[in-house]
Design an enzyme around this catalytic site. Structure first.
Site, PDB file in Angstrom:
ATOM      1  N   CYS A   1      64.474 -16.528  19.183  1.00 11.70           N
ATOM      2  CA  CYS A   1      65.890 -17.157  19.604  1.00 11.70           C
ATOM      3  C   CYS A   1      65.641 -18.104  21.214  1.00 11.70           C
ATOM      4  O   CYS A   1      64.997 -19.039  21.259  1.00 11.70           O
ATOM      5  CB  CYS A   1      67.219 -16.615  19.700  1.00 11.70           C
ATOM      6  SG  CYS A   1      68.522 -17.150  19.817  1.00 11.70           S
TER       7      CYS A   1
ATOM      8  N   HIS B   1      66.724 -13.916  14.267  1.00 12.02           N
ATOM      9  CA  HIS B   1      66.562 -12.587  15.004  1.00 12.02           C
ATOM     10  C   HIS B   1      66.092 -11.540  13.919  1.00 12.02           C
ATOM     11  O   HIS B   1      66.903 -10.871  13.352  1.00 12.02           O
ATOM     12  CB  HIS B   1      68.197 -12.211  15.625  1.00 12.02           C
ATOM     13  CG  HIS B   1      68.426 -12.816  16.912  1.00 12.02           C
ATOM     14  ND1 HIS B   1      67.826 -12.540  17.945  1.00 12.02           N
ATOM     15  CD2 HIS B   1      69.117 -14.089  16.929  1.00 12.02           C
ATOM     16  CE1 HIS B   1      68.782 -13.220  19.025  1.00 12.02           C
ATOM     17  NE2 HIS B   1      69.109 -14.073  18.427  1.00 12.02           N
TER      18      HIS B   1
ATOM     19  N   GLU C   1      64.842  -8.702  14.485  1.00 16.70           N
ATOM     20  CA  GLU C   1      65.289  -7.529  15.059  1.00 16.70           C
ATOM     21  C   GLU C   1      66.729  -7.053  14.814  1.00 16.70           C
ATOM     22  O   GLU C   1      67.112  -5.731  14.834  1.00 16.70           O
ATOM     23  CB  GLU C   1      64.967  -7.249  16.606  1.00 16.70           C
ATOM     24  CG  GLU C   1      66.163  -7.716  17.671  1.00 16.70           C
ATOM     25  CD  GLU C   1      66.052  -9.506  17.550  1.00 16.70           C
ATOM     26  OE1 GLU C   1      65.448 -10.083  16.895  1.00 16.70           O
ATOM     27  OE2 GLU C   1      67.200  -9.981  18.014  1.00 16.70           O
TER      28      GLU C   1
END
Ligand SMILES: *[C@@H]1O[C@H](CO)[C@@H](O)[C@H](O)[C@H]1NC(C)=O
Ligand SMILES: *[C@@H]1O[C@H](CO)[C@@H](O)[C@H](O)[C@H]1NC(C)=O
Ligand SMILES: *[C@@H]1O[C@H](CO)[C@@H](O)[C@H](O)[C@H]1NC(C)=O
Ligand SMILES: *[C@@H]1O[C@H](CO)[C@@H](O)[C@H](O)[C@H]1NC(C)=O
Length: 305
Positions: free
Chosen positions: A123, A233, A235
């Site tokens: 990001c 993202h 994660e």
């Protein structure tokens, strides 16, 4: 006795450097400036980035902001890769930007000498990489704050480093299901990429996405360097729960793991190490405790420094 120990340490060194894989990889996660410092804290790392790397067998070292270039150089020579997290630090001038620039330049210089030091941007991290490569502001406003999307793969994925060894089912899920979470107000549009010779020469575009009207880069990898970026993202799927649009399905979590494993495998190709076990232990994130922030904050747990 002295001679013997010298011999042994030499053997150990040989064994270590001749090994094909560094199975004790340590990856730096870059901290970032807190916009309005609270108490004594001036920077933070969302714990999900740490867990993401740990899930694939890496240990993590926080890379603090506002250190000297010499300190960053020493750390660069001690760790096996670095991740630039998402967030809202200033990519033109901040502690995050200064550290990111130094590690980016060191990674490029190292690769030219055959030293493979991988860099991952998520990001804001991707946006930072794009600015570092282009040298110009390359971001455009997009309507992409808070939605999960399937990836629109380009025809470059089969010869990409990132995706070529992915399980076919995971790739298919990525293409068909909304597994990649987007939380950004800015993007690098395909139009900007197509006009920027530096970006085109440096990065291969592996996927794009649309915000309804504008097509933007969603996954990139550098042609000649182990540098990777996702506007989305990976994660969040396994480790963040505060927003309803975070994907938590079995395929969403599996996808995150394969991304983490890819990057940690890249770090296993690097043989930097700390000068001593003591220095390594002093640097590890285990010296810090994350705070449970999920009741108020977007992140479940945060490390403050
Ligand atoms: C800030 O640091 C000082 C000195 O270490 C300490 O006395 C104080 O309690 C800290 N304040 C907060 C809010 O943590
Ligand atoms: C932004 O996208 C959402 C769907 O993701 C849509 O509902 C909204 O109308 C869009 N806003 C603008 C200003 O285009
Ligand atoms: C990539 O390879 C797969 C399996 O060989 C094939 O089905 C697919 O069409 C290829 N995709 C592209 C974009 O070339
Ligand atoms: C996918 O990418 C192609 C090629 O860039 C583009 O023409 C198409 O509109 C994109 N589709 C979606 C759904 O994003």
């Amino acid at each position: 006795m002295h001679w013997l120990s010298l011999c042994l340490s030499f053997l150990f060194l040989c064994f270590y450097t001749l090994a094909e894989s560094n199975d004790r990889p340590i990856i730096g996660v870059l901290a970032q400036d807190i916009s309005s410092p609270q108490g004594n804290w001036t920077s933070y790392i969302a714990a999900s980035y740490v867990k993401f790397l740990e899930s694939a067998g890496a240990r993590v070292v926080p890379v603090m902001i506002n250190k000297t270039p010499e300190e960053y150089k020493t750390l660069f020579n001690s760790i096996n890769g670095i991740l630039y997290p998402g967030g809202s630090a200033n990519i033109f001038s901040s502690g995050y930007e200064k550290a990111a620039r130094i590690f980016y330049e060191l990674a490029i210089e190292a690769k030219k000498k055959g030293d493979h030091f991988p860099v991952w941007g998520t990001c804001l991290g991707l946006e930072q990489l794009m600015y570092l490569t282009s040298g110009k502001p390359v971001l455009s406003r997009t309507n992409t704050s808070g939605l999960a999307l399937p990836l629109n793969f380009t025809n470059k994925i089969n010869d990409s480093k990132l995706f070529q060894n992915f399980p076919p089912q995971v790739l298919q899920d990525l293409a068909l299901k909304p597994l990649t979470e987007n939380s950004h107000k800015w993007s690098v549009t395909m139009a900007t990429y197509n006009e920027d010779e530096k970006l085109q020469k440096f990065y291969k575009v592996l996927s794009t996405n649309m915000d309804g009207t504008t097509e933007f880069l969603s996954t990139v990898e550098a042609y000649d360097y182990p540098i990777y970026g996702t506007q989305w993202h990976p994660e969040k799927n396994p480790f963040e729960w505060t927003r309803s649009y975070y994907p938590h399905s079995s395929s969403a979590v599996k996808m995150s793991f394969y991304i983490a494993q890819f990057f940690v495998d890249e770090a296993r190709k690097n043989f930097h190490r700390f000068e001593s076990v003591d220095l390594e232990q002093d640097a590890l994130i285990y010296n810090y405790n994350p705070v449970y922030t999920g009741r108020k904050n977007i992140f479940e747990q945060v490390y403050y420094f």
